[in-house]
Design an enzyme around this catalytic site. Structure first.
Site, PDB file in Angstrom:
ATOM      1  N   ARG A  69       0.844  -1.200   0.000  1.00 31.65           N
ATOM      2  CA  ARG A  69       0.000   0.000   0.000  1.00 31.65           C
ATOM      3  C   ARG A  69       0.878   1.249   0.000  1.00 31.65           C
ATOM      4  NH1 ARG A  69      -2.385  -3.948  -0.351  1.00 31.65           N
ATOM      5  NH2 ARG A  69      -4.347  -4.663   0.501  1.00 31.65           N
TER       6      ARG A  69
ATOM      7  N   SER B   7       3.546  -2.586  -4.842  1.00 31.47           N
ATOM      8  CA  SER B   7       4.982  -2.675  -5.158  1.00 31.47           C
ATOM      9  C   SER B   7       5.180  -2.768  -6.668  1.00 31.47           C
ATOM     10  CB  SER B   7       5.596  -3.919  -4.513  1.00 31.47           C
ATOM     11  OG  SER B   7       5.224  -4.038  -3.174  1.00 31.47           O
TER      12      SER B   7
ATOM     13  N   GLU C 267      -1.704 -14.207  -7.404  1.00 35.17           N
ATOM     14  CA  GLU C 267      -2.296 -14.510  -6.094  1.00 35.17           C
ATOM     15  C   GLU C 267      -2.771 -15.951  -6.144  1.00 35.17           C
ATOM     16  OE1 GLU C 267      -2.651 -13.714  -2.694  1.00 35.17           O
ATOM     17  OE2 GLU C 267      -3.193 -11.708  -3.379  1.00 35.17           O
TER      18      GLU C 267
HETATM   19  C1  KKD Z   1      -3.674 -11.380   0.522  1.00 40.37           C
HETATM   20  C2  KKD Z   1      -2.903 -10.282  -0.151  1.00 40.37           C
HETATM   21  O1  KKD Z   1      -1.896  -9.877   0.345  1.00 40.37           O
HETATM   22  N1  KKD Z   1      -3.371  -9.795  -1.283  1.00 40.37           N
HETATM   23  C3  KKD Z   1      -2.723  -8.723  -2.019  1.00 40.37           C
HETATM   24  C4  KKD Z   1      -3.417  -8.504  -3.321  1.00 40.37           C
HETATM   25  C5  KKD Z   1      -2.618  -7.705  -4.290  1.00 40.37           C
HETATM   26  O2  KKD Z   1      -1.417  -7.956  -4.425  1.00 40.37           O
HETATM   27  O3  KKD Z   1      -3.195  -6.823  -4.948  1.00 40.37           O
HETATM   28  C6  KKD Z   1      -2.737  -7.439  -1.185  1.00 40.37           C
HETATM   29  O4  KKD Z   1      -3.720  -7.187  -0.476  1.00 40.37           O
HETATM   30  O5  KKD Z   1      -1.788  -6.694  -1.229  1.00 40.37           O
HETATM   31 ZN    ZN Z   2       0.190 -10.645  -0.301  1.00 41.01          ZN
END
Ligand code: KKD
Ligand code: ZN
Length: 320
Positions: A80, A176, A187
């Protein structure tokens, strides 16, 4: 099929992209998602399996501190953290660890949004949800990535690999992989946090092989004709029912648990309270839930996310 007035079958509509010469494979963006961590560690020791002629492929552990502790993150969620605000923040050592790390990754693989950025970044994740093999896109407009999805789906058949599209104005986050020109999330689940499952590990490895094969063929000059790709577009985040203190008061209903990608219709059971009452889905149309009961999302107030099935059209593509 389209026909008539449009000029869709005109070669001039072939989208041209530069050869994808620099590709990164990220693992450990979340330090407790073990298939991606383990594959990338293996490839850092011996990269023979992922090398392709004319391609520079860099396997990379993005959050080594979280990997060492086998936790999702140390200070804040790295996946994030790639906002312009974070990437330009001053403060050096005082910044949260993952913000510092995001800045380093942006220097190495970006800068995000620039011509110097890596062409493709694959970011390997695992989920506790029963999602099977999923690829995650952030844009419905990227013909290169859509063609890659089409190629992987066909190469992976009869096994299935679904595509989750997150370009929701509020629910989209700064990943990232977003430093690359063509960001691709992978995923695969179900796999508990901190656990390696051979079936999940192998599926991830095979999908990545197909992805690299696609890039090689593209770089060799192959033209990919127009295609369509079925995607599941993120619509809405559904939280657990909670009391006034924010504690959850219900669980995912047994009829919904493990039913990722299956239709959820208005009136279908969704949650079950601790005293056995059923809470039904109140939406006005059928949706396709996914990330059902993902462990990492309790802190994000998300029990699952709803999606809508769409068919996207991708133009032909060819190397510039
Ligand atoms: C379970 C998990 O970590 N899912 C990822 C999904 C993604 O890479 O967009 C996340 O929430 O960042
Ligand atoms: Zn993840």
């Amino acid at each position: 099929m389209s026909n008539g007035s449009s000029s869709n079958n005109n070669n001039n509509n072939t989208a041209r992209f530069d050869a994808a010469r620099r590709v990164a494979i990220f693992g450990g963006t979340h330090g407790n998602e073990m298939s991606g961590v383990t594959l990338v560690n293996l490839w850092m020791q011996n990269s023979a399996e992922i090398q392709r002629k004319g391609l520079e492929i860099k396997p990379f552990i993005t959050n080594p501190k979280a990997v060492e502790k086998c936790v999702r993150y140390v200070d804040t969620d790295l996946n994030r953290a790639f906002t312009q605000e974070n990437l330009s923040a001053t403060g050096g050592d005082e910044l949260p660890y993952e913000v510092q790390r995001a800045q380093e990754i942006n220097r190495m693989f970006g800068p995000k949004g620039s011509a110097e950025a890596y062409d493709v970044i694959f970011d390997l994740h695992n989920t506790t949800s029963n999602m099977g093999c999923t690829l995650i896109l952030e844009s419905s407009k990227d013909a290169f990535n859509l063609q890659m999805m089409n190629y992987i789906k066909k190469a992976f058949a009869p096994a299935s690999c679904l595509v989750l599209l997150n370009e929701h104005p509020l629910l989209k986050y700064s990943t990232s992989r977003s430093v690359a020109k063509h960001p691709v999330g992978m995923e695969v689940g179900p796999q508990p946090q901190g656990v390696l499952r051979s079936n999940i590990f192998e599926a991830m490895r095979v999908i990545l092989k197909h992805a690299l094969d696609f890039i090689s063929l593209f770089n060799e000059g192959m033209e990919f004709p127009p295609c369509t790709v079925e995607v599941f577009r993120v619509l809405e985040r559904m939280d657990y029912p909670r009391d006034a203190n924010g504690n959850i008061i219900a669980m995912v209903h047994p009829n919904l648990q493990d039913c990722d990608w299956e239709p959820l219709n208005p009136g279908d059971p969704m949650f079950q309270t601790f005293d056995g009452k059923t809470i039904h889905y109140q939406g006005s149309s059928t949706v396709y839930p996914t990330f059902i009961n993902e462990a990492a999302y309790y802190e994000k107030q998300q029990a699952f996310v709803t999606t809508r099935r769409e068919t996207l059209a991708a133009s032909a593509i060819r190397k510039a």
